[in-house]
Design a protein around this motif. Structure first.
Motif, PDB file in Angstrom:
ATOM      1  N   SER A 375      19.566  17.726  28.804  1.00  0.00           N
ATOM      2  CA  SER A 375      18.532  17.052  29.055  1.00  0.00           C
ATOM      3  C   SER A 375      18.489  17.135  30.597  1.00  0.00           C
ATOM      4  O   SER A 375      17.344  17.062  31.420  1.00  0.00           O
ATOM      5  N   TRP A 376      19.109  16.890  30.788  1.00  0.00           N
ATOM      6  CA  TRP A 376      19.840  16.300  32.679  1.00  0.00           C
ATOM      7  C   TRP A 376      19.652  17.790  32.978  1.00  0.00           C
ATOM      8  O   TRP A 376      18.912  18.113  34.196  1.00  0.00           O
ATOM      9  N   TYR A 379      16.067  19.210  33.450  1.00  0.00           N
ATOM     10  CA  TYR A 379      15.013  18.253  34.635  1.00  0.00           C
ATOM     11  C   TYR A 379      15.356  19.153  36.096  1.00  0.00           C
ATOM     12  O   TYR A 379      14.305  19.339  36.701  1.00  0.00           O
ATOM     13  N   LEU A 406      13.134  14.273  30.456  1.00  0.00           N
ATOM     14  CA  LEU A 406      13.449  12.662  30.625  1.00  0.00           C
ATOM     15  C   LEU A 406      13.600  11.748  29.853  1.00  0.00           C
ATOM     16  O   LEU A 406      14.250  11.173  29.339  1.00  0.00           O
TER      17      LEU A 406
END
Length: 463
Positions: A375-376, A379, A406
């Motif tokens: 997920s990061w 981002y 996020l």
């Protein structure tokens, strides 16, 4: 040979691998623990939150895998978008997850076989299944993909049969002396949260474990015949099928079995099949669980092998593990991963109460750490395209950014932090801290502070 893998895996195989990797002992066995702990409605809520979280993570996996279709997938993405040290940690954590899982699955397969052959020791059956899994992986990725497809088909057919039988029970079409037209009254018969709403959150790690494995399809990107089409199609198809299979199954289980009667030691699927008098229900489900275990071990050896290959390909471990045979199989990485599984199997017998328990606890959380990194990375990818004014390359509507990555990051992080509130699982988090420190410490010691091993091939995309 040079470390070049072959792009021969089909979209059909990738879809089934993604679906199969998420359907295993977590659903067939651990769902009883969740029902007993969180209650009927709490279990449905927990699995619904798990489904949303895994969907967010899979959307991130899809975008990154299509933009950068590499074997090793999220390890490569984390390395390029977050930093080499984090990429190294993700690969080691995911390799550990599946290597320890190999030992667990080999042990579990032997225990299940003892139901039918009680006089044959567990290690003998473990050895037989070890050879079967090796043969499935060692010849070509096409053989692996096909074997995994049919192993998955058994689980899928079982789930569909269960859904049909469950609906017939709930509507009163099917019944026996042990059943009645229960409807959905069991879901609320003991209140919404009989053990408190906190019990829902303490089961989230078990729920996430049930969904874990779905991200494995991203690792196939480097061997997919058409990764752009195959990965996008697979993730879309797998998610809605998982919602039907997981949420549908859990709702039926919660409606039929009163939460206080959910046996933690027995598959709730066996309980339901037995209620309507299906002959040999326990044997049938044990066979299905056995195929699920073999499927998980099959996928586990594939995933851990490709992670080692990717680490070698990026110059993070010995170049020997990058070499492949004429069929495109990284044999040395395969045998090293299998050896890791054998060592885990040995420790499960010789140090079940100490070393092995620690390894299982750490590996249980490792896959959620990987979700956080996925997920990061997504981002950071969004930030990169925004900075370079290339947001037209993003796959999803603009309003989804940065909310989508996020939300996945926060949800995955909370899943880890909530473990603190469960005394039975707290040790997993405590043991994970030194594990993280050791992996990052090793990376910086070897590749940053020791000039002899300085990396020139591993670079991060400029921030």
């Amino acid at each position: 040979m040079a470390g070049k893998l072959k792009r021969v895996m089909t979209a059909r195989q990738i879809q089934m691998i993604g679906l199969a990797s998420g359907i295993g002992t977590g659903l067939f066995l651990s769902s009883a623990y969740t029902i007993h702990t969180a209650g009927a409605f709490g279990t449905i809520l927990a699995y619904s939150m798990g489904a949303i979280l895994v969907y967010l993570v899979m959307l991130s996996v899809a975008e990154l895998s299509i933009a950068m279709p590499q074997t090793g997938a999220f390890h490569y993405h984390a390395q390029k978008l977050i930093g080499p040290a984090t990429g190294f940690f993700v690969a080691i954590a995911y390799w550990l997850t599946w290597t320890i899982a190999l030992g667990s699955e080999f042990t579990a397969s032997g225990i299940i076989m003892q139901r039918w052959f009680p006089n044959i020791p567990v290690w003998a059956f473990s050895g037989v299944f070890l050879v079967i899994i090796l043969l499935s992986n060692i010849f070509s990725v096409k053989i692996f993909g096909e074997s995994e497809y049919w192993l998955a088909a058994i689980k899928v057919v079982t789930i569909i049969a269960f859904l049909v039988i469950g609906v017939l029970i709930l509507t009163g079409v099917l019944h026996s002396s042990q059943t009645q037209n229960v409807g959905f009254q069991n879901i609320f018969s003991h209140g919404v949260f009989p053990n408190g709403i906190g019990a829902v959150f303490t089961t989230m790690l078990a729920v996430n474990f049930a969904f874990s494995g779905t991200e494995l399809m991203a690792i196939t990107a480097g061997e997919a015949a058409d990764p752009t089409r195959a990965i996008a199609k697979a993730i879309k198809a797998v998610w809605w099928r998982q919602v039907i299979f997981f949420i549908g199954s859990i709702t039926i289980l919660a409606a039929i079995i009163p939460y206080e009667k959910a046996a933690v030691t027995q598959s709730p699927f066996v309980t339901v099949f037995s209620m309507i008098g299906i002959p040999y229900a326990a044997d049938i489900m044990n066979f299905v669980i056995l195929t699920g275990i073999i499927s998980m071990a099959n996928s586990g050896l594939y995933a851990s092998t490709r992670m080692l290959w990717s680490l070698s390909h990026e110059g993070l471990i010995s170049a020997k593990f990058e070499k492949v045979n004429k069929n495109g199989i990284p044999i040395r990485a395969l045998l090293a991963s299998l050896m890791g599984g054998i060592l885990a199997l040995g420790s499960s017998f010789m140090a079940a109460g100490s070393l092995y328990l620690i390894l299982v606890e750490v590996s249980g959380l490792a896959v959620v750490f990987v979700w956080v990194a996925i997920s990061w990375s997504h981002y950071k990818y969004y930030q990169l395209l925004k900075r370079e004014k290339r947001t037209q390359e993003l796959r999803y509507p603009k309003w989804a950014y940065p909310l989508l990555p996020l939300a996945g990051f926060i949800g995955s992080s909370l899943s880890i932090l909530l473990v603190i509130f469960d005394p039975d699982q707290r040790a997993a988090l405590l043991w994970s801290v030194p594990f993280i420190i050791i992996v990052y410490g090793y990376y910086y010691l070897k590749f940053k502070w020791w000039p002899k091993h300085h990396l020139s091939t591993v670079t991060t995309i400029k921030k």
